[in-house]
Design an enzyme around this catalytic site. Structure first.
Site, mmCIF file in Angstrom:
data_model
loop_
_atom_site.group_PDB
_atom_site.id
_atom_site.type_symbol
_atom_site.label_atom_id
_atom_site.label_comp_id
_atom_site.label_asym_id
_atom_site.label_seq_id
_atom_site.Cartn_x
_atom_site.Cartn_y
_atom_site.Cartn_z
ATOM 1 N N GLU A 1 1.517 -14.357 -5.794
ATOM 2 C CA GLU A 1 0.983 -13.023 -5.518
ATOM 3 C C GLU A 1 0.151 -12.698 -6.764
ATOM 4 O O GLU A 1 0.709 -12.322 -7.800
ATOM 5 C CB GLU A 1 2.085 -11.999 -5.321
ATOM 6 C CG GLU A 1 1.535 -10.629 -4.953
ATOM 7 C CD GLU A 1 2.610 -9.557 -4.817
ATOM 8 O OE1 GLU A 1 2.474 -8.689 -3.954
ATOM 9 O OE2 GLU A 1 3.596 -9.598 -5.597
ATOM 10 N N ASP B 1 6.525 -13.292 -6.734
ATOM 11 C CA ASP B 1 6.196 -11.871 -6.713
ATOM 12 C C ASP B 1 5.527 -11.481 -8.032
ATOM 13 O O ASP B 1 6.006 -11.850 -9.115
ATOM 14 C CB ASP B 1 7.486 -11.063 -6.507
ATOM 15 C CG ASP B 1 7.249 -9.582 -6.420
ATOM 16 O OD1 ASP B 1 6.597 -9.138 -5.468
ATOM 17 O OD2 ASP B 1 7.713 -8.862 -7.329
#
Length: 749
Positions: free
Chosen positions: A419, A383
């Protein structure tokens, strides 16, 4: 007037003790021997003398004293000073302490927030290396290191709160798991053959038929034969699990009666989240997670974790003190260079874990290795990965974290997905991560969405995305599988909502619909939300087929969002992070209705990818034959059946056709012999009006066979319709055709 830095308030007294926490009955026999400074965490073992015990080791740089706090079954606390310190690690071996024992730490040191020092021994701290966590986080004022009621706003977080937090925080748990891994066989699916399926552990099985009610929403539920069989029949090769590290709820959600359902608020990087355990939280969650992984591995399915190492649940300087802040605030977090009281925030969540600091970097890499070597996982999706690639300030692809992973003999061998952005300046890094890494490709997402809603002036961008995004990933030796192609993910609309809503509808989140993205590239097709219009509903279903087929026929690694294959809806909520209810759960009853056909098409498209190497390229297209006499590996066509020219890419239009030549030597079989594949013609037409399309003739084909036609509602079996090369066919508005070349140069293929 000088402002105080410490304010003494009445202590919170544990209800069970009636005053100062009492020791267990056998507390007199407990003592901390010197022990070892590594490994970090709590490690149970039986000594050479046959006596069991547990070694505790915790890094607390700059601390003046560390106390180990042990809790008995009545939750009475015994504090044992750890007298030994080696390389800033405080450690001790405690004989007689075994698995299931609950513990924490209290750390003494300076209280000087102006310089980043926030030690407060009144706060019971979780072990960052705890393998299990028992109990709940309660956002009582006592869990904050500072006094929250101080009237001066400019010093609100600088006055120390001396109330004991133990009643309101969970305990770390000593774990000694003996799960047998001898029969586990990791699937090791090559990247080019991977089909990702993003799911939420709780939401996936919360209402799933076939899973016993007591196991629904748990690791055991996901590992149950009913869940595994569904994934196997769908054909996906890997599940990407939303965060399963122990996490906590933010205060603003608690005040609204909501929870952090998605879990992007980690506080325990070694502990499986206790809320997903059917086996209790005294260590049972560890074995249950491992058994889930083993069940998926037996079915040939890899397990990838979505991990959140960019920030922690402690938030900004006004947040609670649960672990890292109380151990060494400046050693774990990025602080503002000219104001050490405040945090540097590249995440939008209040703090940033400082991966340039040796101990924070060690924590991250130790955690990753633990999940691979001891918990059996096969990879990670990071993330806000750009945060981890920041050096002093700017993103640097030679940053310590990326360098550490690249040379690590364990981590360099697993699947790594970035990401590739964060919320700060310079954080958008799509296409820039180094080899070993794949990336979520949001340019693929937006391009495909825009094409099918008629918002693209031409097909230039679409061509790049269908062919593996060479403009983003070809440099530095990367391959097409560096692109994780997706149309939807947990963050945003579901696939059905994407074709049903123009606007987000997040009122249930309690933020007056201000949260979530306003830039959704969506189209409701004439009605906002559910409608009784047969024509609107028919067009929406066709668009779902168009989007799903485009995703699974594109070069790169496809990722599906769980439930999209049978029309899951969140009612227009594009930020359901706090919806632990029917909005966030999968509704399995939908498989019994009209959405069964979409599911059948999805499974068939995945099977087509698996059966045809030409649909899952391992190298970028060159536009040239792979061998003398062969066809170019990729050829683009206009609607008149002629090859596209450079000028055609700049001509306004909404039709693109690509022929993938399978007679190139694309793959080797189990014996090492080269094999050939079928050739396919893929036609995408995004305009609302139909178009006449002339099928390319020799040397590409003499005849074609229809494999996928998204105009057809029923997609369980191939169409099989034969078409002649050179024939002009009508391609209806907003539709996709996949044709197999069934005869070329007079020879059947």
């Amino acid at each position: 007037m000088a402002l105080p830095t410490e304010l003494r308030l009445p202590r919170e007294e544990p209800e069970e003790s009636g005053g100062k926490p009492k020791s267990p009955d056998d507390a007199a026999t407990l003592r901390a021997l010197p022990g070892s400074w590594q490994p970090l965490g709590a490690r149970y073992h039986v000594g050479a003398d046959g006596r069991p015990g547990t070694n505790f080791a915790v890094w607390a740089g700059g601390a003046e004293e560390v106390e180990l706090c042990l809790f008995d079954e009545a939750d009475r606390e015994t504090r044992l000073p750890l007298r030994e310190q080696t390389f800033q690690v405080w450690h001790g071996h405690v004989p007689g302490v075994g698995p299931g024992t609950r513990y924490g730490f209290r750390v003494h040191g300076r209280w000087d927030p102006w310089t980043g020092a926030r030690w407060n021994p009144a706060k019971l701290l979780l072990d960052p290396y705890a393998r299990a966590v028992d109990g709940e986080f309660r956002l009582h004022d006592a869990v904050y290191g500072h006094v929250r009621t101080w009237p001066e706003a400019d010093v609100a977080d600088t006055v120390r709160d001396n109330r004991d937090s133990a009643r309101h925080v969970p305990r770390s748990v000593v774990v000694h798991d003996t799960e047998d891994w001898s029969e586990d066989r990791r699937p090791k699916t090559p990247w080019a053959d991977t089909v990702l399926y993003e799911l939420h552990v709780r939401g996936f099985t919360r209402t799933m038929p076939g899973v016993p009610p007591e196991l629904r929403g748990t690791y055991a539920g996901l590992g149950h034969p009913a869940a595994v069989d569904y994934l196997t029949r769908l054909g996906v090769t890997a599940v990407e699990l939303l965060p399963v590290h122990q996490f906590a709820d933010e205060e603003h959600l608690v005040r609204r009666g909501l929870t952090n359902y998605w879990g992007y608020n980690s506080v325990g990087y070694f502990a499986p989240h206790g809320g997903y355990s059917a086996s209790g939280t005294r260590g049972g969650q560890v074995g249950e997670f491992k058994r889930m992984v083993q069940a998926l591995h037996r079915a040939g399915i890899e397990v990838i974790l979505d991990v959140v190492y960019n920030h922690t649940a402690e938030g900004g300087e006004s947040g609670p003190t649960w672990s890292f802040r109380g151990l060494d605030n400046a050693g774990y977090y990025r602080l503002q260079p000219h104001n050490r009281r405040a945090y540097a925030d590249f995440t939008g969540c209040g703090n940033t874990l400082d991966a340039t600091q040796p101990q924070a970097l060690r924590l991250i890499t130790d955690s990753l290795r633990y999940w691979v070597t001891e918990m059996g996982v096969d990879g990670f999706r990071f993330d806000l990965a750009s945060v981890l690639a920041r050096a002093a300030y700017d993103v640097d692809m030679r940053a310590p974290f990326l360098s550490a992973v690249f040379q690590d003999p364990v981590l360099s061998r697993v699947k790594l997905i970035a990401e590739p952005w964060d919320v700060a300046l310079g954080g958008y890094q799509v296409g820039n991560f180094p080899p070993l890494w794949t990336e979520w490709n949001d340019r693929y997402r937006d391009t495909v969405r825009d094409f099918w809603r008629g918002a693209r002036p031409d097909v230039r961008e679409l061509g790049y995305r269908l062919a593996g995004s060479s403009d983003l990933y070809q440099r530095a030796g990367r391959r097409p599988f560096a692109s994780v192609n997706y149309v939807t993910a947990h963050d945003g609309f579901t696939l059905r909502d994407l074709v049903s809503y123009n606007e987000k509808h997040n009122e249930a989140n309690g933020e007056e619909n201000r949260d979530g993205s306003d830039d959704n590239h969506s189209w409701n097709h004439g009605a906002e939300g559910p409608t009784d219009s047969p024509s609107v509903n028919a067009l929406r279903r066709r668009q779902l087929r168009n989007l799903m087929a485009t995703l699974l026929l594109s070069t790169g690694v496809p990722m599906l969002l769980a439930g999209d294959e049978f029309g899951r809806t969140q009612g227009g909520n594009n930020n359901a992070y706090c919806q632990d209810n029917e909005t966030g759960w999968l509704d399995w009853s939908m498989l019994d209705g009209e959405w069964r056909q979409l599911h059948a098409l999805t499974a068939r498209l995945i099977r087509l990818r698996r059966e045809h190497p030409v649909l899952r390229q391992r190298a970028f297209f060159s536009g040239r034959p792979a061998h003398p006499g062969g066809l170019p590996d990729l050829t683009w066509f206009r609607p008149d059946g002629e090859e596209m020219t450079e000028a055609d890419w700049y001509t306004p239009g909404a039709t693109l056709a690509m022929l993938l030549a399978g007679d190139d030597l694309t793959e080797r079989d189990a014996r090492g012999d080269t094999v050939t594949d079928d050739s396919f013609l893929l036609i995408l037409h995004g305009h609302h009006r139909g178009i006449r399309f002339t099928l390319p003739g020799l040397p590409w084909a003499r005849r074609y066979e229809t494999v996928v036609d998204t105009c057809a509602e029923h997609q369980a079996t191939p169409d099989g319709r034969r078409l002649q090369a050179g024939e002009t066919v009508t391609v209806p508005g907003r539709s996709l055709l996949l044709l197999r070349v069934c005869e070329r140069d007079g020879l059947g293929q």
